[in-house]
Write a protein that holds these residues in place. Structure first.
Motif, PDB file in Angstrom:
ATOM      1  N   ALA A 184       0.843  -1.193   0.000  1.00 33.58           N
ATOM      2  CA  ALA A 184       0.000   0.000   0.000  1.00 33.58           C
ATOM      3  C   ALA A 184       0.880   1.245   0.000  1.00 33.58           C
ATOM      4  N   GLU A 185       0.321   2.356  -0.411  1.00 33.46           N
ATOM      5  CA  GLU A 185       1.046   3.623  -0.486  1.00 33.46           C
ATOM      6  C   GLU A 185       1.598   4.009   0.884  1.00 33.46           C
ATOM      7  N   ASN A 186       2.874   4.459   0.902  1.00 33.35           N
ATOM      8  CA  ASN A 186       3.582   4.901   2.107  1.00 33.35           C
ATOM      9  C   ASN A 186       3.935   3.766   3.072  1.00 33.35           C
ATOM     10  N   THR A 187       3.659   2.531   2.680  1.00 29.69           N
ATOM     11  CA  THR A 187       4.010   1.399   3.531  1.00 29.69           C
ATOM     12  C   THR A 187       5.157   0.628   2.897  1.00 29.69           C
ATOM     13  N   THR A 188       6.145   0.271   3.697  1.00 30.68           N
ATOM     14  CA  THR A 188       7.299  -0.455   3.190  1.00 30.68           C
ATOM     15  C   THR A 188       7.562  -1.670   4.064  1.00 30.68           C
ATOM     16  N   ILE A 189       8.397  -2.548   3.558  1.00 31.42           N
ATOM     17  CA  ILE A 189       8.896  -3.646   4.378  1.00 31.42           C
ATOM     18  C   ILE A 189      10.264  -3.229   4.882  1.00 31.42           C
ATOM     19  N   PHE A 190      10.346  -3.011   6.179  1.00 25.94           N
ATOM     20  CA  PHE A 190      11.614  -2.609   6.787  1.00 25.94           C
ATOM     21  C   PHE A 190      12.335  -3.873   7.257  1.00 25.94           C
ATOM     22  N   SER A 191      13.596  -4.040   6.818  1.00 26.84           N
ATOM     23  CA  SER A 191      14.336  -5.260   7.138  1.00 26.84           C
ATOM     24  C   SER A 191      15.663  -4.961   7.813  1.00 26.84           C
ATOM     25  N   ARG A 192      16.062  -5.853   8.661  1.00 25.20           N
ATOM     26  CA  ARG A 192      17.378  -5.782   9.283  1.00 25.20           C
ATOM     27  C   ARG A 192      17.912  -7.201   9.446  1.00 25.20           C
ATOM     28  N   GLU A 193      19.193  -7.397   9.154  1.00 23.78           N
ATOM     29  CA  GLU A 193      19.824  -8.712   9.261  1.00 23.78           C
ATOM     30  C   GLU A 193      20.840  -8.703  10.391  1.00 23.78           C
ATOM     31  N   VAL A 194      20.790  -9.741  11.239  1.00 24.94           N
ATOM     32  CA  VAL A 194      21.690  -9.847  12.391  1.00 24.94           C
ATOM     33  C   VAL A 194      22.154 -11.299  12.491  1.00 24.94           C
ATOM     34  N   ARG A 195      23.422 -11.512  12.811  1.00 26.34           N
ATOM     35  CA  ARG A 195      23.920 -12.871  13.007  1.00 26.34           C
ATOM     36  C   ARG A 195      23.699 -13.282  14.457  1.00 26.34           C
ATOM     37  N   LEU A 196      22.913 -14.339  14.643  1.00 23.42           N
ATOM     38  CA  LEU A 196      22.555 -14.821  15.977  1.00 23.42           C
ATOM     39  C   LEU A 196      22.550 -16.344  15.980  1.00 23.42           C
ATOM     40  N   MET A 197      22.983 -16.950  17.058  1.00 23.33           N
ATOM     41  CA  MET A 197      22.963 -18.400  17.224  1.00 23.33           C
ATOM     42  C   MET A 197      23.649 -19.109  16.057  1.00 23.33           C
ATOM     43  N   GLY A 198      24.700 -18.496  15.535  1.00 15.94           N
ATOM     44  CA  GLY A 198      25.456 -19.098  14.449  1.00 15.94           C
ATOM     45  C   GLY A 198      24.784 -19.047  13.097  1.00 15.94           C
ATOM     46  N   ALA A 199      23.721 -18.256  12.954  1.00 16.37           N
ATOM     47  CA  ALA A 199      22.983 -18.171  11.690  1.00 16.37           C
ATOM     48  C   ALA A 199      22.605 -16.719  11.415  1.00 16.37           C
ATOM     49  N   GLU A 200      22.272 -16.440  10.166  1.00 14.55           N
ATOM     50  CA  GLU A 200      21.816 -15.110   9.788  1.00 14.55           C
ATOM     51  C   GLU A 200      20.307 -15.015  10.005  1.00 14.55           C
ATOM     52  N   PHE A 201      19.905 -14.086  10.854  1.00 15.30           N
ATOM     53  CA  PHE A 201      18.484 -13.809  11.075  1.00 15.30           C
ATOM     54  C   PHE A 201      18.136 -12.520  10.339  1.00 15.30           C
ATOM     55  N   GLU A 202      17.082 -12.567   9.525  1.00 19.16           N
ATOM     56  CA  GLU A 202      16.587 -11.357   8.869  1.00 19.16           C
ATOM     57  C   GLU A 202      15.162 -11.095   9.347  1.00 19.16           C
ATOM     58  N   PHE A 203      14.931  -9.900   9.854  1.00 15.58           N
ATOM     59  CA  PHE A 203      13.611  -9.497  10.340  1.00 15.58           C
ATOM     60  C   PHE A 203      13.012  -8.528   9.337  1.00 15.58           C
ATOM     61  N   SER A 204      11.820  -8.816   8.857  1.00 15.60           N
ATOM     62  CA  SER A 204      11.136  -7.958   7.882  1.00 15.60           C
ATOM     63  C   SER A 204       9.762  -7.612   8.429  1.00 15.60           C
ATOM     64  N   LEU A 205       9.525  -6.322   8.677  1.00 14.87           N
ATOM     65  CA  LEU A 205       8.265  -5.870   9.248  1.00 14.87           C
ATOM     66  C   LEU A 205       7.564  -4.927   8.282  1.00 14.87           C
ATOM     67  N   VAL A 206       6.250  -5.077   8.160  1.00 16.64           N
ATOM     68  CA  VAL A 206       5.456  -4.164   7.343  1.00 16.64           C
ATOM     69  C   VAL A 206       5.146  -2.936   8.191  1.00 16.64           C
ATOM     70  N   THR A 207       5.598  -1.765   7.742  1.00 14.74           N
ATOM     71  CA  THR A 207       5.470  -0.566   8.572  1.00 14.74           C
ATOM     72  C   THR A 207       5.564   0.693   7.738  1.00 14.74           C
ATOM     73  N   ASP A 208       5.048   1.782   8.285  1.00 15.22           N
ATOM     74  CA  ASP A 208       5.275   3.095   7.687  1.00 15.22           C
ATOM     75  C   ASP A 208       6.176   3.924   8.597  1.00 15.22           C
ATOM     76  N   ASN A 209       6.783   3.252   9.606  1.00 16.66           N
ATOM     77  CA  ASN A 209       7.645   3.931  10.575  1.00 16.66           C
ATOM     78  C   ASN A 209       8.905   3.101  10.820  1.00 16.66           C
ATOM     79  N   PRO A 210       9.960   3.290  10.006  1.00 20.08           N
ATOM     80  CA  PRO A 210      11.186   2.501  10.146  1.00 20.08           C
ATOM     81  C   PRO A 210      11.831   2.599  11.531  1.00 20.08           C
TER      82      PRO A 210
END
Length: 308
Positions: free
Chosen positions: A9-35
């Motif tokens: 939707a307009e003005n809404t994005t998927i905000f993502s961040r990648e972090v290495r945790l527990m020996g693996a790459e974790f990527e968090f993707s949230l639907v938001t209009d507020n990064p």
């Protein structure tokens, strides 16, 4: 697995961040209009996963798991409620899969100099397995204790612990108001909520050797999907799993869809160990669990609830 994302939707994005945790790459993707808000929620998830890692790690001398292992055959160990419930669920899955999934394992036998003794004959190996499997983990629900009967047995959560951590991270973010998101825990996905426009989260399943050729589109909103790949191990025709006694077939990949990442990862191990036919037979008897598997001849199999 490839995450298929609808137009937002307009003005809404998927905000993502990648972090290495527990020996693996974790990527968090949230639907938001507020990064900025989304980043704070992800930080909460990272803190929760870090807590779980300390709780379950065998590298943490103070963890309940290490305390249980140190006291194998010595005495029952009282543990925190969270660890106790996790072990209890693991034993239920072990019973369901006739021991194919098992958090218990045997430590290598050593001689007087501390050197590992050569692999024992099959008959001896089967006897050792019988002494160190899940049936020798004793839970006392009233006292909240865990006891390992055999001195040579240990427990560990491995990938299932990572799945539980992802489940907990999802819960924490939901409690903080995140209504829609995806956690990619080292290639295993956990999704909840809907994309803008009420579109569900969808993955495109593909053979790992032909990633551009998708053979199934599967909705995973409010579900988890875990995928395991054969690391190149060749199994001869007629080989038997020494733990279960089931014939083992060559499997290239297994994907399990389940309500939690913890359960999905446990069941991928099960299908890999039992083979496709036996694994699908088990999956088809369960509710809210589905499977897609590919064998070494690139043939695709699925449980009854999956349409390819």
């Amino acid at each position: 697995m490839m995450l298929a994302v609808k137009t937002l939707a307009e003005n809404t994005t998927i905000f993502s961040r990648e972090v290495r945790l527990m020996g693996a790459e974790f990527e968090f993707s949230l639907v938001t209009d507020n990064p900025a808000w989304a980043l704070q929620r992800i930080e909460s998830a990272v803190k929760e996963i870090t807590r779980i890692e300390k709780l379950l790690s065998t590298f943490n001398e103070e963890s309940s798991v290490n305390n249980i292992n140190r006291n194998a055959s010595v005495k029952p160990v009282r543990v925190d409620v969270e660890t106790f419930k996790l072990i209890d669920r693991a034993l239920q899955v072990s019973a369901l899969t006739h021991g194919t999934f098992d958090i218990a394992y045997a430590i290598p036998a050593t001689d007087e100099d501390g050197d590992v003794i050569a692999i024992a004959p099959v008959r001896t190996l089967k006897k050792e397995i019988s002494l160190t499997n899940y049936t020798n983990i004793v839970l006392d629900h009233a006292a909240q204790t865990v006891f390992l009967k055999d001195k040579n047995m240990r427990i560990g959560f491995s990938a299932v612990g990572r799945g539980y951590a992802a489940d907990r991270a999802k819960y924490v973010m939901q409690m903080e108001g995140v209504s829609s998101g995806v956690i990619n825990a080292g290639g295993d996905l956990l999704a909840w909520g809907l994309q803008p426009g009420n579109a569900p989260w969808t993955i495109g399943a593909a053979d790992s050797s032909k990633a551009d050729s998708i053979f199934a589109n599967v909705e995973i909103s409010n579900m988890a999907i875990a995928t395991s790949y054969n690391a190149g191990i060749t199994i001869k025709k007629g080989d038997i799993n020494p733990v279960t006694g089931f014939p083992v077939s060559n499997i290239r990949s297994v994907s399990i869809i389940a309500p939690t990442a913890e359960l999905a990862l446990a069941m991928t191990q099960t299908v890999f160990s039992t083979g496709i036919n036996t694994g699908l037979y088990l999956i088809n008897k369960l509710n809210q669990i589905a499977c897609i598997a590919v064998d070494d001849h690139e043939r695709v199999y699925s449980s009854k609830d999956i349409k390819l």
